[in-house]
Scaffold this motif. Sequence first.
Motif, PDB file in Angstrom:
ATOM      1  N   MET A  32     -55.281  18.897  65.656  1.00  0.00           N
ATOM      2  CA  MET A  32     -56.736  19.137  66.610  1.00  0.00           C
ATOM      3  C   MET A  32     -57.051  20.919  66.591  1.00  0.00           C
ATOM      4  O   MET A  32     -58.080  21.069  66.297  1.00  0.00           O
ATOM      5  CB  MET A  32     -56.242  19.034  67.989  1.00  0.00           C
ATOM      6  CG  MET A  32     -56.016  17.585  68.355  1.00  0.00           C
ATOM      7  SD  MET A  32     -57.417  16.474  68.114  1.00  0.00           S
ATOM      8  CE  MET A  32     -56.608  14.864  68.138  1.00  0.00           C
ATOM      9  N   LYS A  35     -58.549  21.465  62.968  1.00  0.00           N
ATOM     10  CA  LYS A  35     -59.794  20.999  63.064  1.00  0.00           C
ATOM     11  C   LYS A  35     -60.637  21.758  63.811  1.00  0.00           C
ATOM     12  O   LYS A  35     -61.957  22.152  63.556  1.00  0.00           O
ATOM     13  CB  LYS A  35     -59.876  19.392  63.781  1.00  0.00           C
ATOM     14  CG  LYS A  35     -60.946  18.759  63.516  1.00  0.00           C
ATOM     15  CD  LYS A  35     -60.943  17.235  63.921  1.00  0.00           C
ATOM     16  CE  LYS A  35     -62.024  16.589  64.080  1.00  0.00           C
ATOM     17  NZ  LYS A  35     -62.413  15.616  65.019  1.00  0.00           N
ATOM     18  N   ARG A  36     -60.308  22.155  64.971  1.00  0.00           N
ATOM     19  CA  ARG A  36     -61.232  23.207  65.619  1.00  0.00           C
ATOM     20  C   ARG A  36     -61.489  24.604  64.945  1.00  0.00           C
ATOM     21  O   ARG A  36     -62.575  24.984  65.186  1.00  0.00           O
ATOM     22  CB  ARG A  36     -60.326  23.509  67.267  1.00  0.00           C
ATOM     23  CG  ARG A  36     -61.359  24.268  67.981  1.00  0.00           C
ATOM     24  CD  ARG A  36     -60.292  25.010  69.330  1.00  0.00           C
ATOM     25  NE  ARG A  36     -59.202  26.053  68.510  1.00  0.00           N
ATOM     26  CZ  ARG A  36     -58.559  26.713  69.373  1.00  0.00           C
ATOM     27  NH1 ARG A  36     -58.601  26.464  70.666  1.00  0.00           N
ATOM     28  NH2 ARG A  36     -57.828  27.341  68.859  1.00  0.00           N
ATOM     29  N   THR A  40     -65.352  24.961  64.072  1.00  0.00           N
ATOM     30  CA  THR A  40     -66.166  25.678  64.872  1.00  0.00           C
ATOM     31  C   THR A  40     -66.244  27.213  64.166  1.00  0.00           C
ATOM     32  O   THR A  40     -67.298  27.732  64.500  1.00  0.00           O
ATOM     33  CB  THR A  40     -65.419  26.207  66.186  1.00  0.00           C
ATOM     34  OG1 THR A  40     -64.137  26.691  65.815  1.00  0.00           O
ATOM     35  CG2 THR A  40     -65.082  24.881  67.026  1.00  0.00           C
ATOM     36  N   LYS A  43     -70.230  27.011  62.840  1.00  0.00           N
ATOM     37  CA  LYS A  43     -71.072  26.378  63.719  1.00  0.00           C
ATOM     38  C   LYS A  43     -72.220  27.326  63.814  1.00  0.00           C
ATOM     39  O   LYS A  43     -72.177  28.378  64.085  1.00  0.00           O
ATOM     40  CB  LYS A  43     -70.366  25.882  64.788  1.00  0.00           C
ATOM     41  CG  LYS A  43     -69.669  24.661  64.949  1.00  0.00           C
ATOM     42  CD  LYS A  43     -70.179  23.601  65.370  1.00  0.00           C
ATOM     43  CE  LYS A  43     -69.639  22.260  64.954  1.00  0.00           C
ATOM     44  NZ  LYS A  43     -69.508  21.314  66.057  1.00  0.00           N
TER      45      LYS A  43
ATOM     46  N   HIS B 122     -63.436  23.701  73.775  1.00  0.00           N
ATOM     47  CA  HIS B 122     -64.329  24.776  72.888  1.00  0.00           C
ATOM     48  C   HIS B 122     -65.757  24.358  72.917  1.00  0.00           C
ATOM     49  O   HIS B 122     -66.217  23.306  72.778  1.00  0.00           O
ATOM     50  CB  HIS B 122     -63.836  24.637  71.319  1.00  0.00           C
ATOM     51  CG  HIS B 122     -64.352  25.862  70.816  1.00  0.00           C
ATOM     52  ND1 HIS B 122     -65.621  26.057  70.458  1.00  0.00           N
ATOM     53  CD2 HIS B 122     -63.623  27.060  70.087  1.00  0.00           C
ATOM     54  CE1 HIS B 122     -65.816  27.219  69.557  1.00  0.00           C
ATOM     55  NE2 HIS B 122     -64.302  27.792  69.510  1.00  0.00           N
ATOM     56  N   GLU B 124     -68.407  24.925  71.425  1.00  0.00           N
ATOM     57  CA  GLU B 124     -69.116  24.769  70.368  1.00  0.00           C
ATOM     58  C   GLU B 124     -68.814  23.196  69.849  1.00  0.00           C
ATOM     59  O   GLU B 124     -69.652  22.693  69.022  1.00  0.00           O
ATOM     60  CB  GLU B 124     -68.784  25.621  69.037  1.00  0.00           C
ATOM     61  CG  GLU B 124     -69.236  26.984  69.347  1.00  0.00           C
ATOM     62  CD  GLU B 124     -70.510  27.080  69.339  1.00  0.00           C
ATOM     63  OE1 GLU B 124     -71.421  26.310  68.771  1.00  0.00           O
ATOM     64  OE2 GLU B 124     -71.178  28.252  69.427  1.00  0.00           O
ATOM     65  N   MET B 125     -67.787  22.711  70.306  1.00  0.00           N
ATOM     66  CA  MET B 125     -67.737  21.278  69.769  1.00  0.00           C
ATOM     67  C   MET B 125     -67.860  20.076  71.012  1.00  0.00           C
ATOM     68  O   MET B 125     -68.451  20.488  72.095  1.00  0.00           O
ATOM     69  CB  MET B 125     -65.933  20.935  69.568  1.00  0.00           C
ATOM     70  CG  MET B 125     -65.300  22.152  68.757  1.00  0.00           C
ATOM     71  SD  MET B 125     -63.779  21.328  68.280  1.00  0.00           S
ATOM     72  CE  MET B 125     -62.584  21.518  69.684  1.00  0.00           C
ATOM     73  N   THR B 126     -68.328  19.009  70.172  1.00  0.00           N
ATOM     74  CA  THR B 126     -68.718  18.085  71.232  1.00  0.00           C
ATOM     75  C   THR B 126     -67.900  17.451  72.154  1.00  0.00           C
ATOM     76  O   THR B 126     -66.598  17.775  72.102  1.00  0.00           O
ATOM     77  CB  THR B 126     -69.214  16.656  70.294  1.00  0.00           C
ATOM     78  OG1 THR B 126     -67.937  16.341  69.750  1.00  0.00           O
ATOM     79  CG2 THR B 126     -70.245  17.076  69.163  1.00  0.00           C
ATOM     80  N   GLU B 129     -65.069  15.504  70.661  1.00  0.00           N
ATOM     81  CA  GLU B 129     -63.994  16.517  70.027  1.00  0.00           C
ATOM     82  C   GLU B 129     -63.133  16.956  70.928  1.00  0.00           C
ATOM     83  O   GLU B 129     -61.896  17.149  70.953  1.00  0.00           O
ATOM     84  CB  GLU B 129     -64.572  17.273  69.067  1.00  0.00           C
ATOM     85  CG  GLU B 129     -65.230  16.872  67.691  1.00  0.00           C
ATOM     86  CD  GLU B 129     -66.086  17.888  67.170  1.00  0.00           C
ATOM     87  OE1 GLU B 129     -66.303  17.929  66.015  1.00  0.00           O
ATOM     88  OE2 GLU B 129     -66.737  18.856  67.696  1.00  0.00           O
ATOM     89  N   TYR B 132     -60.585  14.812  72.712  1.00  0.00           N
ATOM     90  CA  TYR B 132     -59.340  14.556  71.996  1.00  0.00           C
ATOM     91  C   TYR B 132     -58.607  15.972  71.862  1.00  0.00           C
ATOM     92  O   TYR B 132     -57.046  15.842  72.087  1.00  0.00           O
ATOM     93  CB  TYR B 132     -59.446  14.447  70.373  1.00  0.00           C
ATOM     94  CG  TYR B 132     -59.847  13.175  70.189  1.00  0.00           C
ATOM     95  CD1 TYR B 132     -58.786  12.028  69.986  1.00  0.00           C
ATOM     96  CD2 TYR B 132     -60.964  12.700  70.157  1.00  0.00           C
ATOM     97  CE1 TYR B 132     -58.887  10.861  69.816  1.00  0.00           C
ATOM     98  CE2 TYR B 132     -61.280  11.251  69.973  1.00  0.00           C
ATOM     99  CZ  TYR B 132     -60.231  10.439  69.847  1.00  0.00           C
ATOM    100  OH  TYR B 132     -60.245   9.009  69.511  1.00  0.00           O
ATOM    101  N   LEU B 133     -58.966  17.117  71.914  1.00  0.00           N
ATOM    102  CA  LEU B 133     -58.368  18.483  71.761  1.00  0.00           C
ATOM    103  C   LEU B 133     -57.688  18.733  73.285  1.00  0.00           C
ATOM    104  O   LEU B 133     -56.665  19.064  73.314  1.00  0.00           O
ATOM    105  CB  LEU B 133     -59.476  19.486  71.640  1.00  0.00           C
ATOM    106  CG  LEU B 133     -58.776  21.210  71.628  1.00  0.00           C
ATOM    107  CD1 LEU B 133     -57.834  21.333  70.508  1.00  0.00           C
ATOM    108  CD2 LEU B 133     -59.930  22.167  71.472  1.00  0.00           C
ATOM    109  N   LYS B 167     -71.155  23.144  75.171  1.00  0.00           N
ATOM    110  CA  LYS B 167     -71.692  24.346  75.621  1.00  0.00           C
ATOM    111  C   LYS B 167     -73.345  24.026  76.425  1.00  0.00           C
ATOM    112  O   LYS B 167     -73.788  24.704  77.084  1.00  0.00           O
ATOM    113  CB  LYS B 167     -71.975  25.432  74.760  1.00  0.00           C
ATOM    114  CG  LYS B 167     -72.833  25.021  73.532  1.00  0.00           C
ATOM    115  CD  LYS B 167     -73.085  26.137  72.552  1.00  0.00           C
ATOM    116  CE  LYS B 167     -73.971  25.825  71.282  1.00  0.00           C
ATOM    117  NZ  LYS B 167     -74.166  26.914  70.420  1.00  0.00           N
ATOM    118  N   ARG B 168     -73.710  22.949  76.146  1.00  0.00           N
ATOM    119  CA  ARG B 168     -75.026  22.349  76.705  1.00  0.00           C
ATOM    120  C   ARG B 168     -74.573  21.834  77.955  1.00  0.00           C
ATOM    121  O   ARG B 168     -75.757  21.172  78.542  1.00  0.00           O
ATOM    122  CB  ARG B 168     -75.709  21.496  75.635  1.00  0.00           C
ATOM    123  CG  ARG B 168     -75.922  21.768  74.138  1.00  0.00           C
ATOM    124  CD  ARG B 168     -77.276  22.398  73.978  1.00  0.00           C
ATOM    125  NE  ARG B 168     -77.348  23.092  72.609  1.00  0.00           N
ATOM    126  CZ  ARG B 168     -77.330  24.457  72.332  1.00  0.00           C
ATOM    127  NH1 ARG B 168     -77.235  25.158  73.541  1.00  0.00           N
ATOM    128  NH2 ARG B 168     -77.180  24.560  71.156  1.00  0.00           N
TER     129      ARG B 168
END
Lengths: 280, 433
Positions: A32, A35-36, A40, A43, B122, B124-126, B129, B132-133, B167-168
């Motif tokens: 994970m 992947k992060r 990122t 992005k 994070h 920036e991540m959906t 994601e 899971y993280l 972030k949104r």
Amino acid sequence: MKEKWDLVIKPSKGLLNFNFKELWRYRDLLTMFVKRDVVTLYKQTVLGPIWFFIQPIMTMVVYVVVFGNIAEIPTDGIPQPLFYLSGIIIWNYFSECFIQTSDTFAQNQNIFGKVYFPRLIMPMSKVASGLIKFFIQFFLFLGVFIYYMTQGVCFSFSLSLLLIPYLIMLMAGLGLGFGLIFTSMTTKYRDLKFLVQFGVQLLMYATPIIYPMSMLEGRLKDVIYLNPLAHVVESFKYVFLGQGDLSFYGLLYASIFTAVIVFMGMLIFNKTERNFVDTI
Amino acid sequence: MSDIVLKVDNLSKQYRLGEIGTGTISHDLNRWFAKIRGKEDPYSIIGQVNDRTKKAESDFVWALKDINFEVKRGEILGIIGKNGAGKSTLLKLISRITAPTTGSIKAKGRTASLLEVGTGMHPEMTARENVYLNGAIMGMTKKEITRKFDEIISFAGCDMYVDTPVKRFSSGMRVRLGFAVAAFLEPEILIVDEVLAVGDAEFQKKAIGKMKDVTNDGGRTVLFVSHNMESVKSLCNRGMVLKNGMVQFLGGVEESVQNYIEHYVEENRSRKWPRKEAPGNHSAALLSANLQKDGDPAPNAIIETGDGVVFNFVFDYKESREVQLDVTFHLFDEMNTLVFVGSTGKTGDGGVLGKGVLEAVCKIPKNLLNEGNYRIGRLLLVQNRGTVLYEYKDVLSFDVVRRNMGLGWQGQKLGVVYPKLDWEFKSISNYND
């Protein structure tokens, strides 16, 4: 009656008490994090992963101009772009591993202060995501390599190609080991953070990236060869470009050095992780 | 087989006061030298009890000292205590964020801690994601998360935004997502800090309900830290009160809350000195100071928001000449914000007095103070509207607790004061521009 406890927390654990089983249990977390890091990084950039290419290409161009044409440092008869690029990509991997892991505690103090997982996962994930970057840049190198082959430059291949994974492992090990030591010490003595930044830069000049070892003689050569990275880089160049210094003893020295550094790094890291939240 | 799933023995944690940095190398060398000679760590023996009202005497303080307790399977233990009593330190030790100085913690089964919601997310991540993280950080495997993914998303109520970067999200939505992941963790022991203080009332109810479910049908154990006595009472079946890093009370939840409130409010409401030992100087001394709830002189009456408070200060004025005397106090809240300055000088209530004992009584009106801990940080006897004859620091302190007004805002306190305002509220039928 002796009860069985799954978890026992004590003030100090043995110096050599590495919990590899737990590390394995958290392997999903490692992927994970990788992947992060990869997802990122670029992005909201227009060029995205192309930046992975641009950075080594630009560095190579600058090296060709400055060191190749202005300073006229020889490259052992190898085309300059290839010579520099091979050095740059393997050096990049080392410095990525080292710089990223040396920042583990400082950068993750928020997460580390809120939740427990084996702290070693974090630096390991940096080494792994660095590897992905390395492979992307490696393909760039292969592209340039193949271009020169079609241009009629001859390279001789041998079984030494099989050494490549081992060389990469050594680079990762050295980066990780030094990084673990530095991040542990930085929790108390922030001064080291500054050392890392220009230390890596200086170390590059003590490694045959912009010059070949064959240029050096006598005392100077011996001193440079104290640097285990020099052996790895030279071997890497030899494997691909046929020029360089591949010696059994050199690699043996680098291997032992790496093993010692990784072991020491894990030892210090293991000791620091338990209390660093209080001192950072 | 016994049913004890968590056992804490003689647990202590020491912290260093002041700044870390200066002298650490010499301390480290001293430690190391002691170690190779086989001696005890020269810095571990000293240290004082964590009482913030006293001045530090040594460089080290025990944030926790000799904590012993056991938790059985299926119990929900509420841990309560004032700020700085050691609650968070205890949770940090049990969650393995930091190691104890002495003692041990033993646990059976998987432990998971929720000291913060959405750790490591994070922006920036959906959402996908991040689930899971975050799940992996909490110790779940990828397979487990995949199995529960749909449930997590629908619990968080963000089915629509699965593939939108976090972030949104609004901050409330982020909290919901984080809590949803945590709610579907299946640890044998769950450690929860005051994370429920965020989020809207509806979500808080849902979260508390979910936590109850978890313990009822899973036989799971929860350690819950909160300042909110109501949620502790409704959720927990056992309680532990911490004070100055030590266990003050351990038992049923009702008794614990009662014990807490009793000790919470009696602190420093009254001080009195015999004339000979009274703090002061050659011109004035403080003989006594006390406060009580307006309309309830009981020494431990609980002061709630909306109540008035009456102060009483007695000074001994020792000089013989008659001068203009005034009493002034500075009231601070728990954040050390100066709430207001009360003074007889401002209202002209002071007087020209000669040698002798004088008493000043002051009443803080109803509907002014908000919940929290208040402290008279400075108490002054002033001569001729300018010269401070005597000043005493940190005289009294008292707590105002939130009056329970049913559901509504249950989060952190809003604002320094909680005044009752005069409103006019009506509908205008013939409104025109």
